[in-house]
Design an enzyme around this catalytic site. Structure first.
Site, PDB file in Angstrom:
ATOM      1  N   CYS A   8      -3.510  -0.827  -2.704  1.00  0.00           N
ATOM      2  CA  CYS A   8      -3.604   0.642  -2.921  1.00  0.00           C
ATOM      3  C   CYS A   8      -4.586   0.704  -3.922  1.00  0.00           C
ATOM      4  O   CYS A   8      -4.269   0.302  -5.209  1.00  0.00           O
ATOM      5  CB  CYS A   8      -2.396   1.022  -3.017  1.00  0.00           C
ATOM      6  SG  CYS A   8      -2.494   2.848  -3.627  1.00  0.00           S
ATOM      7  N   HIS A  66      -7.845   3.316   2.835  1.00  0.00           N
ATOM      8  CA  HIS A  66      -7.997   4.029   4.263  1.00  0.00           C
ATOM      9  C   HIS A  66      -9.664   4.129   4.706  1.00  0.00           C
ATOM     10  O   HIS A  66      -9.932   4.208   5.800  1.00  0.00           O
ATOM     11  CB  HIS A  66      -7.695   5.466   4.073  1.00  0.00           C
ATOM     12  CG  HIS A  66      -6.136   5.632   4.174  1.00  0.00           C
ATOM     13  ND1 HIS A  66      -5.333   5.102   3.170  1.00  0.00           N
ATOM     14  CD2 HIS A  66      -5.238   6.331   4.896  1.00  0.00           C
ATOM     15  CE1 HIS A  66      -4.174   5.201   3.344  1.00  0.00           C
ATOM     16  NE2 HIS A  66      -4.020   6.291   4.477  1.00  0.00           N
ATOM     17  N   CYS A  83     -10.904   3.127  -1.770  1.00  0.00           N
ATOM     18  CA  CYS A  83      -9.578   3.759  -1.156  1.00  0.00           C
ATOM     19  C   CYS A  83      -9.237   2.735   0.256  1.00  0.00           C
ATOM     20  O   CYS A  83     -10.292   2.396   1.051  1.00  0.00           O
ATOM     21  CB  CYS A  83      -9.740   5.053  -0.641  1.00  0.00           C
ATOM     22  SG  CYS A  83      -8.088   5.774   0.069  1.00  0.00           S
ATOM     23  N   GLU A 141      -5.015   9.914   8.053  1.00  0.00           N
ATOM     24  CA  GLU A 141      -3.494   9.792   8.452  1.00  0.00           C
ATOM     25  C   GLU A 141      -3.281  10.817   9.602  1.00  0.00           C
ATOM     26  O   GLU A 141      -2.290  10.241  10.399  1.00  0.00           O
ATOM     27  CB  GLU A 141      -2.586  10.204   7.247  1.00  0.00           C
ATOM     28  CG  GLU A 141      -2.758   9.122   6.096  1.00  0.00           C
ATOM     29  CD  GLU A 141      -1.789   8.110   6.315  1.00  0.00           C
ATOM     30  OE1 GLU A 141      -0.553   8.301   6.806  1.00  0.00           O
ATOM     31  OE2 GLU A 141      -1.945   6.745   5.638  1.00  0.00           O
ATOM     32  N   ASP A 190       0.914  -1.070   0.057  1.00  0.00           N
ATOM     33  CA  ASP A 190       0.077   0.100  -0.073  1.00  0.00           C
ATOM     34  C   ASP A 190       0.909   1.132   0.027  1.00  0.00           C
ATOM     35  O   ASP A 190       1.912   1.335   0.450  1.00  0.00           O
ATOM     36  CB  ASP A 190      -0.787   0.068   1.295  1.00  0.00           C
ATOM     37  CG  ASP A 190      -1.646   1.029   1.262  1.00  0.00           C
ATOM     38  OD1 ASP A 190      -2.261   1.415  -0.004  1.00  0.00           O
ATOM     39  OD2 ASP A 190      -2.185   1.750   2.216  1.00  0.00           O
ATOM     40  N   SER A 191       0.401   2.300  -0.540  1.00  0.00           N
ATOM     41  CA  SER A 191       1.177   3.664  -0.478  1.00  0.00           C
ATOM     42  C   SER A 191       1.402   4.078   0.878  1.00  0.00           C
ATOM     43  O   SER A 191       2.132   4.932   1.274  1.00  0.00           O
ATOM     44  CB  SER A 191       0.292   4.640  -1.118  1.00  0.00           C
ATOM     45  OG  SER A 191      -1.085   4.889  -0.397  1.00  0.00           O
TER      46      SER A 191
HETATM   47  N1  DGL Z   1      -3.747   3.860  -0.640  1.00  0.00           N
HETATM   48  C1  DGL Z   1      -4.499   4.928  -1.345  1.00  0.00           C
HETATM   49  C2  DGL Z   1      -5.693   4.248  -2.179  1.00  0.00           C
HETATM   50  O1  DGL Z   1      -6.047   3.207  -1.683  1.00  0.00           O
HETATM   51  C3  DGL Z   1      -4.954   5.713  -0.434  1.00  0.00           C
HETATM   52  C4  DGL Z   1      -3.847   6.893   0.063  1.00  0.00           C
HETATM   53  C5  DGL Z   1      -3.054   7.544  -1.115  1.00  0.00           C
HETATM   54  O2  DGL Z   1      -3.704   8.487  -1.656  1.00  0.00           O
HETATM   55  O3  DGL Z   1      -1.982   7.144  -1.328  1.00  0.00           O
HETATM   56  O4  DGL Z   1      -5.990   4.729  -3.098  1.00  0.00           O
END
Ligand code: DGL
Length: 266
Positions: free
Chosen positions: A70, A187, A185, A155, A7-8
């Site tokens: 992600c 999150h 997403c 976050e 994930d990011s």
């Molecule tokens: N992990 C990203 C997503 O699922 C969300 C956070 C980001 O913008 O990096 O789109």
């Protein structure tokens, strides 16, 4: 060999928690690019470069299979990685995304005709959800809403301030009379309760933490050779590219137990 989850940032811990619970036998390694999160407002080229770096790292560290948790990376760069990068560099390894299984889960119920997608700007602009949902059912109506303020708020561990922002993002979708809402997403599962309250009982909320383990189990069931190569010692590793006090607080909250992170460079 291990199952890698990328994930990011830390949002992928929601999906990881579900995977570890539902398929506990496997060895998992989580990689969160916390130094460079968010990806949601970056260019396609940058997300592609970051995803390739993560793929290289995880394959160099004994992963058989990578799940890109992600949505932004799955939407923007995954197809290019699967079609161009893997055949050239890792022809025997697999990288799976999160958009197709989510689209399948959303349309499983045939009564669903109008789908809302709440996601990052990058995911919305990529139109990946529209593409995948239409592939499954061409007559479905899709309405997207970018929610650029949510990831920074989550976050920052400040979801108590999310309500008015959520209302303004969700109102245009409810006006379209959607019958399902995809939380597109990593999150957003943390906001599930608030989102469900705002949407009311007539809108089915599709949250990835509730669907990915069944999808992975199904995939592994169809790929016994991969299962054979996977380690089954219940090992869990958590890697991040930046480690702060917030990383520890959020991971404790989101994963549910104390997570020991190791700092790595991609
Ligand atoms: N992990 C990203 C997503 O699922 C969300 C956070 C980001 O913008 O990096 O789109």
């Amino acid at each position: 060999m291990k199952i890698g989850i990328f994930d990011s940032g830390l949002g992928g811990l929601f999906v990881t928690k579900a995977l570890v619970k539902e398929l506990p036998q496997y060895d998992y390694v989580y990689l969160g690019d916390t130094q460079r999160v968010p990806y949601g407002n970056r260019s396609h080229e940058t997300v592609y470069k970051f995803l390739k770096e993560a793929v290289d790292y995880l394959f160099a560290h004994d992963c058989e299979l990578i799940i890109v948790a992600c949505n932004t990376a799955s939407a923007e760069a995954l197809r290019k990685v699967q079609q161009e990068y893997l055949p050239r560099h890792y022809p025997k390894r697999r990288v799976l995304g999160i958009i197709i299984p989510t689209a399948e889960a959303a349309l499983k119920d045939h009564k669903i005709k109008r789908v809302g997608v709440l996601a990052t700007q990058g995911t919305v602009d990529s139109r990946a959800y529209i593409r995948e949902l239409k592939k499954i059912r061409p007559d479905v109506s899709i309405f997207q809403q970018a929610a650029p303020l949510l990831v920074p708020l989550i976050e920052s561990n400040a979801i108590e301030f999310a309500d008015p922002i959520l209302h303004s993002y969700l109102q245009p979708l409810s006006r379209k009379n959607i019958d399902a809402l995809i939380l597109g997403c990593t999150h957003y599962p943390i906001l599930k309760k608030q989102i469900k309250e705002i949407c009311g009982p007539d809108i089915k909320v599709i949250s990835q933490d509730e669907i990915i383990s069944a999808k992975l189990a199904d995939y592994l069931g169809r790929h016994p050779k991969i299962v054979k190569r996977l380690g089954k010692n219940k090992r869990r590793e958590f890697l991040v590219t930046d480690l702060t006090a917030a990383t520890k607080i959020l991971s404790m909250k989101w994963f549910g137990t104390d997570v020991k992170f190791r700092l790595v460079r991609l």
